[in-house]
Design a protein around this motif. Structure first.
Motif, PDB file in Angstrom:
ATOM      1  N   HIS A 132       0.748  -0.901  -0.132  1.00 31.89           N
ATOM      2  CA  HIS A 132       0.069  -0.007   0.152  1.00 31.89           C
ATOM      3  C   HIS A 132       0.868   1.145   0.070  1.00 31.89           C
ATOM      4  CE1 HIS A 132      -3.502  -2.520   0.448  1.00 31.89           C
ATOM      5  NE2 HIS A 132      -2.875  -2.883   1.835  1.00 31.89           N
ATOM      6  N   GLY A 133       2.178   1.090  -0.576  1.00 35.71           N
ATOM      7  CA  GLY A 133       2.758   2.405  -0.806  1.00 35.71           C
ATOM      8  C   GLY A 133       2.879   2.679  -1.389  1.00 35.71           C
ATOM      9  N   ARG A 134       3.029   4.421  -1.576  1.00 35.30           N
ATOM     10  CA  ARG A 134       2.747   5.254  -2.392  1.00 35.30           C
ATOM     11  C   ARG A 134       3.992   5.486  -2.807  1.00 35.30           C
ATOM     12  NH1 ARG A 134      -0.269  10.356   0.771  1.00 35.30           N
ATOM     13  NH2 ARG A 134      -1.668   9.118   0.595  1.00 35.30           N
ATOM     14  N   LEU A 135       3.363   6.616  -4.063  1.00 35.86           N
ATOM     15  CA  LEU A 135       4.596   7.232  -5.474  1.00 35.86           C
ATOM     16  C   LEU A 135       4.671   7.752  -5.517  1.00 35.86           C
ATOM     17  CD1 LEU A 135       7.153   6.742  -7.241  1.00 35.86           C
ATOM     18  CD2 LEU A 135       5.593   6.050  -9.147  1.00 35.86           C
ATOM     19  N   ALA A 136       5.022   9.193  -5.635  1.00 34.46           N
ATOM     20  CA  ALA A 136       4.916  11.037  -6.550  1.00 34.46           C
ATOM     21  C   ALA A 136       5.758  11.421  -7.003  1.00 34.46           C
ATOM     22  CB  ALA A 136       4.569  11.881  -4.587  1.00 34.46           C
ATOM     23  N   LEU A 137       5.528  11.596  -8.190  1.00 34.16           N
ATOM     24  CA  LEU A 137       6.137  11.722  -9.357  1.00 34.16           C
ATOM     25  C   LEU A 137       6.122  13.880  -8.814  1.00 34.16           C
ATOM     26  CD1 LEU A 137       5.677   9.536 -12.065  1.00 34.16           C
ATOM     27  CD2 LEU A 137       7.297   8.987 -10.107  1.00 34.16           C
ATOM     28  N   MET A 138       6.784  14.686  -8.917  1.00 32.50           N
ATOM     29  CA  MET A 138       6.874  16.201  -8.594  1.00 32.50           C
ATOM     30  C   MET A 138       7.460  16.823  -9.896  1.00 32.50           C
ATOM     31  SD  MET A 138       6.675  18.225  -5.389  1.00 32.50           S
ATOM     32  CE  MET A 138       8.567  17.755  -4.448  1.00 32.50           C
ATOM     33  N   TRP A 139       6.804  17.825 -10.526  1.00 29.76           N
ATOM     34  CA  TRP A 139       7.903  18.537 -11.611  1.00 29.76           C
ATOM     35  C   TRP A 139       6.903  20.543 -11.084  1.00 29.76           C
ATOM     36  CZ3 TRP A 139       5.796  13.275 -13.094  1.00 29.76           C
ATOM     37  CH2 TRP A 139       6.801  13.010 -14.020  1.00 29.76           C
ATOM     38  N   ASN A 140       8.178  20.673 -11.365  1.00 35.50           N
ATOM     39  CA  ASN A 140       8.549  21.937 -11.276  1.00 35.50           C
ATOM     40  C   ASN A 140       7.852  22.124 -12.878  1.00 35.50           C
ATOM     41  OD1 ASN A 140       7.712  23.608  -8.753  1.00 35.50           O
ATOM     42  ND2 ASN A 140      10.180  23.379  -8.542  1.00 35.50           N
ATOM     43  N   ILE A 141       7.141  22.816 -13.329  1.00 35.81           N
ATOM     44  CA  ILE A 141       6.294  23.358 -15.161  1.00 35.81           C
ATOM     45  C   ILE A 141       6.195  24.627 -15.291  1.00 35.81           C
ATOM     46  CG2 ILE A 141       4.877  22.526 -16.333  1.00 35.81           C
ATOM     47  CD1 ILE A 141       4.108  20.529 -14.718  1.00 35.81           C
ATOM     48  N   ARG A 142       7.165  25.341 -15.744  1.00 38.47           N
ATOM     49  CA  ARG A 142       6.974  26.996 -15.926  1.00 38.47           C
ATOM     50  C   ARG A 142       5.609  26.973 -17.250  1.00 38.47           C
ATOM     51  NH1 ARG A 142      10.647  26.300 -19.828  1.00 38.47           N
ATOM     52  NH2 ARG A 142       9.875  26.574 -21.684  1.00 38.47           N
ATOM     53  N   GLU A 143       4.753  28.248 -16.782  1.00 33.69           N
ATOM     54  CA  GLU A 143       3.835  28.349 -17.581  1.00 33.69           C
ATOM     55  C   GLU A 143       4.389  29.668 -18.948  1.00 33.69           C
ATOM     56  OE1 GLU A 143       1.442  28.564 -13.990  1.00 33.69           O
ATOM     57  OE2 GLU A 143       1.160  27.146 -13.912  1.00 33.69           O
ATOM     58  N   ASP A 144       4.516  29.172 -19.277  1.00 36.46           N
ATOM     59  CA  ASP A 144       4.767  30.795 -20.389  1.00 36.46           C
ATOM     60  C   ASP A 144       4.447  31.587 -20.659  1.00 36.46           C
ATOM     61  OD1 ASP A 144       7.476  29.377 -20.717  1.00 36.46           O
ATOM     62  OD2 ASP A 144       7.452  28.434 -22.400  1.00 36.46           O
ATOM     63  N   HIS A 145       2.655  32.028 -20.148  1.00 34.07           N
ATOM     64  CA  HIS A 145       1.659  32.731 -21.005  1.00 34.07           C
ATOM     65  C   HIS A 145       2.350  34.093 -20.299  1.00 34.07           C
ATOM     66  CE1 HIS A 145      -0.363  29.474 -20.476  1.00 34.07           C
ATOM     67  NE2 HIS A 145      -0.384  29.062 -18.639  1.00 34.07           N
ATOM     68  N   ASP A 146       2.957  34.482 -19.676  1.00 35.42           N
ATOM     69  CA  ASP A 146       3.522  35.738 -19.973  1.00 35.42           C
ATOM     70  C   ASP A 146       4.306  36.188 -20.640  1.00 35.42           C
ATOM     71  OD1 ASP A 146       6.091  36.445 -17.715  1.00 35.42           O
ATOM     72  OD2 ASP A 146       5.005  35.047 -17.195  1.00 35.42           O
ATOM     73  N   ALA A 147       5.223  38.001 -20.907  1.00 36.04           N
ATOM     74  CA  ALA A 147       5.964  38.152 -22.284  1.00 36.04           C
ATOM     75  C   ALA A 147       7.775  37.271 -21.648  1.00 36.04           C
ATOM     76  CB  ALA A 147       6.543  39.327 -22.160  1.00 36.04           C
ATOM     77  N   PHE A 148       8.115  38.221 -20.039  1.00 33.19           N
ATOM     78  CA  PHE A 148       9.033  37.433 -19.312  1.00 33.19           C
ATOM     79  C   PHE A 148       9.044  35.997 -19.188  1.00 33.19           C
ATOM     80  CE2 PHE A 148      11.560  35.738 -15.573  1.00 33.19           C
ATOM     81  CZ  PHE A 148      13.022  36.413 -16.011  1.00 33.19           C
ATOM     82  N   THR A 149       8.246  35.438 -18.521  1.00 36.55           N
ATOM     83  CA  THR A 149       8.126  33.831 -18.871  1.00 36.55           C
ATOM     84  C   THR A 149       8.494  33.199 -19.819  1.00 36.55           C
ATOM     85  OG1 THR A 149       7.060  33.550 -16.486  1.00 36.55           O
ATOM     86  CG2 THR A 149       7.188  31.733 -18.032  1.00 36.55           C
ATOM     87  N   ALA A 150       7.506  33.619 -21.233  1.00 36.09           N
ATOM     88  CA  ALA A 150       8.111  33.128 -22.893  1.00 36.09           C
ATOM     89  C   ALA A 150       9.094  32.981 -23.529  1.00 36.09           C
ATOM     90  CB  ALA A 150       6.632  33.090 -23.019  1.00 36.09           C
ATOM     91  N   GLY A 151       9.832  34.969 -22.324  1.00 32.04           N
ATOM     92  CA  GLY A 151      11.089  34.889 -23.103  1.00 32.04           C
ATOM     93  C   GLY A 151      12.391  33.882 -22.519  1.00 32.04           C
ATOM     94  N   TYR A 152      12.051  34.038 -20.952  1.00 30.48           N
ATOM     95  CA  TYR A 152      13.171  32.562 -20.643  1.00 30.48           C
ATOM     96  C   TYR A 152      12.847  30.929 -21.535  1.00 30.48           C
ATOM     97  CZ  TYR A 152      15.341  30.178 -16.881  1.00 30.48           C
ATOM     98  OH  TYR A 152      15.901  28.778 -15.960  1.00 30.48           O
ATOM     99  N   GLY A 153      11.510  31.235 -21.522  1.00 29.87           N
ATOM    100  CA  GLY A 153      11.534  29.807 -22.272  1.00 29.87           C
ATOM    101  C   GLY A 153      11.884  29.741 -23.824  1.00 29.87           C
ATOM    102  N   GLU A 154      12.201  30.367 -24.438  1.00 32.87           N
ATOM    103  CA  GLU A 154      12.829  30.954 -25.571  1.00 32.87           C
ATOM    104  C   GLU A 154      14.334  30.494 -25.682  1.00 32.87           C
ATOM    105  OE1 GLU A 154      12.001  34.151 -27.369  1.00 32.87           O
ATOM    106  OE2 GLU A 154      10.199  33.673 -28.187  1.00 32.87           O
ATOM    107  N   VAL A 155      15.055  30.629 -24.304  1.00 31.38           N
ATOM    108  CA  VAL A 155      15.936  30.179 -24.221  1.00 31.38           C
ATOM    109  C   VAL A 155      16.742  28.955 -23.857  1.00 31.38           C
ATOM    110  CG1 VAL A 155      17.984  31.029 -22.353  1.00 31.38           C
ATOM    111  CG2 VAL A 155      16.753  32.620 -22.876  1.00 31.38           C
ATOM    112  N   VAL A 156      15.162  28.208 -22.301  1.00 33.63           N
ATOM    113  CA  VAL A 156      15.342  27.007 -22.644  1.00 33.63           C
ATOM    114  C   VAL A 156      15.793  26.541 -23.514  1.00 33.63           C
ATOM    115  CG1 VAL A 156      14.276  25.130 -20.937  1.00 33.63           C
ATOM    116  CG2 VAL A 156      15.046  27.868 -20.193  1.00 33.63           C
ATOM    117  N   HIS A 157      14.276  26.742 -25.200  1.00 35.65           N
ATOM    118  CA  HIS A 157      14.928  26.105 -25.864  1.00 35.65           C
ATOM    119  C   HIS A 157      16.119  25.767 -26.585  1.00 35.65           C
ATOM    120  CE1 HIS A 157      10.867  25.403 -24.771  1.00 35.65           C
ATOM    121  NE2 HIS A 157      10.682  26.146 -25.287  1.00 35.65           N
ATOM    122  N   ARG A 158      16.678  27.377 -26.835  1.00 33.97           N
ATOM    123  CA  ARG A 158      17.817  27.222 -28.428  1.00 33.97           C
ATOM    124  C   ARG A 158      18.869  25.847 -26.621  1.00 33.97           C
ATOM    125  NH1 ARG A 158      19.917  32.615 -29.147  1.00 33.97           N
ATOM    126  NH2 ARG A 158      21.400  31.793 -30.530  1.00 33.97           N
TER     127      ARG A 158
END
Length: 262
Positions: A132-158
């Motif tokens: 009855h043990g438990r497994l938890a998978l956890m991620w921080n997910i970027r939300e590219d909805h604003d201009a700054f976060t979207a710009g950071y996302g482009e750097v990540v993709h490159r």
């Protein structure tokens, strides 16, 4: 081009990783251990510098951090030196943790499951979890909805595209299927707001802490120049906010006879 071993991807990054990687909201940690019978014994697999391990320690009776990289483990031990017997770190992988059978009742993979072979890792987690043990998978997910976060996302993709050319395979699939092979049953998936605010040094540190970000050279200089311009465009009182949420996918161990499943 040959692929770099996973164990080497974070060598030399432990200090910047520890200083600049985001943590996880307390609500996510509470959800992971909610309703578990005491004592709560946790294995934090792919623990890195212990960011998630230390958070889990405040909600569990004992936590073992498992990671293959000695630099990261050394940094984690230094940061956790005041946590006493509730936290320890061991070298291991998602596929071979080195833990005893049925030793823990919670397994957590914080921003790490994408590094593992899912079939071997899920079988290993089933083995080290109690019934009855438990497994938890956890991620921080970027939300590219604003201009700054979207710009950071482009750097990540490159940076990721360049990393692939250098032999580092970058996986971003946070919707991992923990039900494959029948070791676990999906229980629920939850999201929690987790915006990350920082100054310019923190922004650059966040980028540099990623395994895929170039360590040196013209592309690193170019990408950091883009980040500096993004900061100047979007900062308020010398701070910017990277919008993200923390997603937790939880599963319950399915009682199976391992010997009969192969």
């Amino acid at each position: 081009m040959s692929q770099r071993p996973v164990t080497e991807c974070f060598t030399g990054l432990s200090e910047v990783y520890s200083r600049h990687r985001p943590g996880y909201p307390v609500e996510a940690i509470e959800a992971i251990v909610a309703g578990m019978s005491r004592p709560v014994r946790v294995a934090d697999v792919g623990s890195g510098t212990g960011i998630s391990t230390r958070l889990l320690a405040s909600h569990a009776d004992s936590v073992i951090g498992i990671d293959p990289n000695e630099d990261m483990l050394s940094q984690a031990r230094r940061a956790s030196s005041t946590d006493g017997h509730r936290v320890e770190y061991r070298r291991g992988t998602g596929e071979q943790t080195g833990l005893d059978t049925a030793l823990v009742n919670v397994v957590v993979c914080a921003q790490s499951f994408h590094w593992f072979d899912p079939h071997a890792a899920l079988a290993e987690f089933h083995r080290i979890l109690s019934p009855h043990g438990r497994l938890a998978l956890m991620w921080n997910i970027r939300e590219d909805h604003d201009a700054f976060t979207a710009g950071y996302g482009e750097v990540v993709h490159r940076a990721q595209a360049d990393a692939r050319q250098r032999g580092l395979v970058v996986h971003n699939d946070h919707h991992a299927d923990l039900t494959i092979d029948g070791w676990f049953k999906l229980v629920r998936r939850q999201q929690f707001p987790n915006p990350h605010e920082f100054g310019l040094d923190g922004l650059l540190g966040r980028a540099r802490s990623a395994s895929y970000f170039p360590r040196a050279g013209p592309l690193r200089d170019e990408l950091e120049g883009v980040l500096r311009r993004l900061f100047q465009l979007h900062h308020r009182n010398d701070r910017v906010t990277l919008m993200q949420s923390t997603e937790v996918t939880m599963g319950r161990r399915v009682d199976r006879d391992v010997a009969k499943s192969h």
